[in-house]
Structure formats: C-alpha cells, structure tokens
Design a protein around this motif. Structure first.
Motif, PDB file in Angstrom:
ATOM      1  N   MET A  66       0.542  -1.387   0.186  1.00 40.52           N
ATOM      2  CA  MET A  66       0.126   0.096   0.155  1.00 40.52           C
ATOM      3  C   MET A  66       0.940   1.342   0.245  1.00 40.52           C
ATOM      4  N   LEU A  67       0.335   2.260   0.297  1.00 38.40           N
ATOM      5  CA  LEU A  67       1.361   3.483   0.278  1.00 38.40           C
ATOM      6  C   LEU A  67       1.952   3.650   1.342  1.00 38.40           C
ATOM      7  N   ALA A  68       1.926   3.057   2.632  1.00 38.80           N
ATOM      8  CA  ALA A  68       2.612   3.007   3.755  1.00 38.80           C
ATOM      9  C   ALA A  68       3.944   2.639   3.797  1.00 38.80           C
ATOM     10  N   ASP A  69       4.096   1.580   2.104  1.00 41.86           N
ATOM     11  CA  ASP A  69       4.943   0.512   2.036  1.00 41.86           C
ATOM     12  C   ASP A  69       5.746   1.851   0.653  1.00 41.86           C
ATOM     13  N   LYS A  70       5.362   2.415   0.233  1.00 44.02           N
ATOM     14  CA  LYS A  70       5.821   2.983  -1.098  1.00 44.02           C
ATOM     15  C   LYS A  70       6.718   5.224  -0.603  1.00 44.02           C
ATOM     16  N   LYS A  93       8.224   7.048   2.108  1.00 49.35           N
ATOM     17  CA  LYS A  93       9.755   7.431   2.892  1.00 49.35           C
ATOM     18  C   LYS A  93       9.729   8.084   4.278  1.00 49.35           C
ATOM     19  N   LEU A  94       8.426   9.136   4.227  1.00 54.53           N
ATOM     20  CA  LEU A  94       7.959   9.699   5.159  1.00 54.53           C
ATOM     21  C   LEU A  94       7.168   9.420   6.137  1.00 54.53           C
ATOM     22  N   THR A  95       5.988   9.860   6.993  1.00 59.08           N
ATOM     23  CA  THR A  95       5.564  10.154   8.054  1.00 59.08           C
ATOM     24  C   THR A  95       5.766  11.366   7.845  1.00 59.08           C
ATOM     25  N   ALA A  96       4.183  12.325   8.013  1.00 63.34           N
ATOM     26  CA  ALA A  96       3.679  13.226   9.500  1.00 63.34           C
ATOM     27  C   ALA A  96       4.238  13.366  10.630  1.00 63.34           C
ATOM     28  N   LYS A  97       4.292  12.248  11.474  1.00 66.80           N
ATOM     29  CA  LYS A  97       4.782  12.495  12.180  1.00 66.80           C
ATOM     30  C   LYS A  97       6.699  12.857  11.920  1.00 66.80           C
ATOM     31  N   GLU A  98       7.114  12.184  11.479  1.00 71.17           N
ATOM     32  CA  GLU A  98       8.541  11.976  11.213  1.00 71.17           C
ATOM     33  C   GLU A  98       9.396  12.909  11.250  1.00 71.17           C
ATOM     34  N   ILE A  99       8.484  14.429  10.021  1.00 63.47           N
ATOM     35  CA  ILE A  99       8.624  15.426   9.387  1.00 63.47           C
ATOM     36  C   ILE A  99       8.424  16.216  10.584  1.00 63.47           C
ATOM     37  N   LEU A 100       7.341  16.014  11.098  1.00 63.70           N
ATOM     38  CA  LEU A 100       7.395  16.921  12.558  1.00 63.70           C
ATOM     39  C   LEU A 100       8.636  16.532  13.753  1.00 63.70           C
ATOM     40  N   GLU A 101       8.787  16.569  13.735  1.00 59.89           N
ATOM     41  CA  GLU A 101      10.170  15.521  14.892  1.00 59.89           C
ATOM     42  C   GLU A 101      11.192  15.441  14.028  1.00 59.89           C
ATOM     43  N   LYS A 102      11.792  15.951  12.745  1.00 62.52           N
ATOM     44  CA  LYS A 102      12.807  15.666  11.873  1.00 62.52           C
ATOM     45  C   LYS A 102      13.349  17.913  12.504  1.00 62.52           C
ATOM     46  N   GLU A 103      14.453  17.508  12.654  1.00 68.10           N
ATOM     47  CA  GLU A 103      15.286  18.998  13.047  1.00 68.10           C
ATOM     48  C   GLU A 103      16.842  18.720  12.628  1.00 68.10           C
ATOM     49  N   LEU A 152       7.756  23.683   7.447  1.00 68.80           N
ATOM     50  CA  LEU A 152       7.158  22.212   7.505  1.00 68.80           C
ATOM     51  C   LEU A 152       5.694  21.457   8.798  1.00 68.80           C
ATOM     52  N   ASP A 153       4.916  22.808   9.219  1.00 70.25           N
ATOM     53  CA  ASP A 153       3.715  22.768   9.671  1.00 70.25           C
ATOM     54  C   ASP A 153       2.808  22.685   8.380  1.00 70.25           C
ATOM     55  N   GLN A 154       3.200  23.239   7.392  1.00 67.65           N
ATOM     56  CA  GLN A 154       2.118  23.259   6.227  1.00 67.65           C
ATOM     57  C   GLN A 154       2.547  21.665   5.274  1.00 67.65           C
ATOM     58  N   VAL A 155       3.402  21.508   4.729  1.00 65.95           N
ATOM     59  CA  VAL A 155       4.009  20.272   4.774  1.00 65.95           C
ATOM     60  C   VAL A 155       2.982  19.499   5.383  1.00 65.95           C
ATOM     61  N   ILE A 156       3.729  19.320   6.485  1.00 62.41           N
ATOM     62  CA  ILE A 156       2.970  18.125   7.494  1.00 62.41           C
ATOM     63  C   ILE A 156       1.595  18.083   7.132  1.00 62.41           C
ATOM     64  N   LYS A 157       0.151  18.796   6.831  1.00 59.02           N
ATOM     65  CA  LYS A 157      -0.733  19.427   6.115  1.00 59.02           C
ATOM     66  C   LYS A 157      -1.734  18.693   5.240  1.00 59.02           C
ATOM     67  N   ASP A 158      -0.392  19.766   4.236  1.00 57.11           N
ATOM     68  CA  ASP A 158      -0.996  18.586   3.207  1.00 57.11           C
ATOM     69  C   ASP A 158      -0.589  17.167   3.091  1.00 57.11           C
ATOM     70  N   TYR A 159       0.679  16.601   3.597  1.00 56.18           N
ATOM     71  CA  TYR A 159       1.022  15.220   3.233  1.00 56.18           C
ATOM     72  C   TYR A 159      -0.397  14.493   4.138  1.00 56.18           C
ATOM     73  N   GLU A 160      -0.771  15.053   5.060  1.00 57.19           N
ATOM     74  CA  GLU A 160      -1.574  14.123   6.133  1.00 57.19           C
ATOM     75  C   GLU A 160      -2.897  14.458   5.252  1.00 57.19           C
ATOM     76  N   THR A 161      -3.732  15.092   4.195  1.00 56.73           N
ATOM     77  CA  THR A 161      -4.071  15.228   3.588  1.00 56.73           C
ATOM     78  C   THR A 161      -4.221  14.641   2.171  1.00 56.73           C
TER      79      THR A 161
END
Length: 99
Positions: free
Chosen positions: A1-5, A7-17, A34-43
């Motif tokens: 599925m999509l999760a297998d393809k 490389k990043l999750t919304a949580k990983e983007i959020l926690e990236k330093e 990054l907040d905008q990227v996370i929202k788009d990614y989740e959508t």
C-alpha cells in the motif's frame, strides 16, 4: 500500500530537527513551512486512503453486477443459423423465392 512506498510520515516530518550553521535559516520560517508540509501530507494520505476504499467498493459493485447478468446463449450452431435465415427469407420474399 501507500505506507510501504512513502519514505516519510507526518510524524517524522514534525520531529525532524535541522542543525544550525553560521548563516542558517530562520527557525520560525522553517517550522511554518514544515507545518504546511505536514498538513498537505496528511491530506494527501487521507485522500489516497479514501480513493483506495472507493476503488475497492466500485470493483466489488462491478463484480456483483457482472455476476447477476444472465449469460448470453453461445451454443448456436450453423444449422440453427441457416434455419433462421431460411425462415426469414420465406417471410420476406414469400413464394417469389421459389418461382
């Protein structure tokens, strides 16, 4: 599925330093972006899951519809066709055919 393809999750983007350098980026701008990227990614992820579910539903609906259809009679022989053609000719031409 999509999760297998992906490389990043919304949580990983959020926690990236990011490490800061001498002339690094403004932390607030990076965080906003990054907040905008996370929202788009989740959508995107939610839309993908919705489309996957709809696709499965439509495939099932198509299968159910196809199974309900009555099969077309395919065992017609040449003799049956010639007999029907002869009857049609008699109907159309009547006795003129044999004169």
């Amino acid at each position: 599925m999509l999760a297998d393809k992906l490389k990043l999750t919304a949580k990983e983007i959020l926690e990236k330093e990011f490490k800061s350098g001498v002339r690094g980026y403004k932390q607030e701008e990076v965080d906003k972006f990054l907040d905008q990227v996370i929202k788009d990614y989740e959508t995107f992820h939610q839309e993908y899951e919705d489309l996957q579910q709809e696709n499965l539903r439509l495939k099932k609906q198509l299968d159910d519809t196809y199974k309900k259809q009555t099969p077309v009679q395919t065992n017609t022989t040449n003799f049956d066709i010639l007999k029907r053609l002869s009857n049609l000719e008699k109907h159309v031409f009547g006795s003129k055919l044999y004169d």
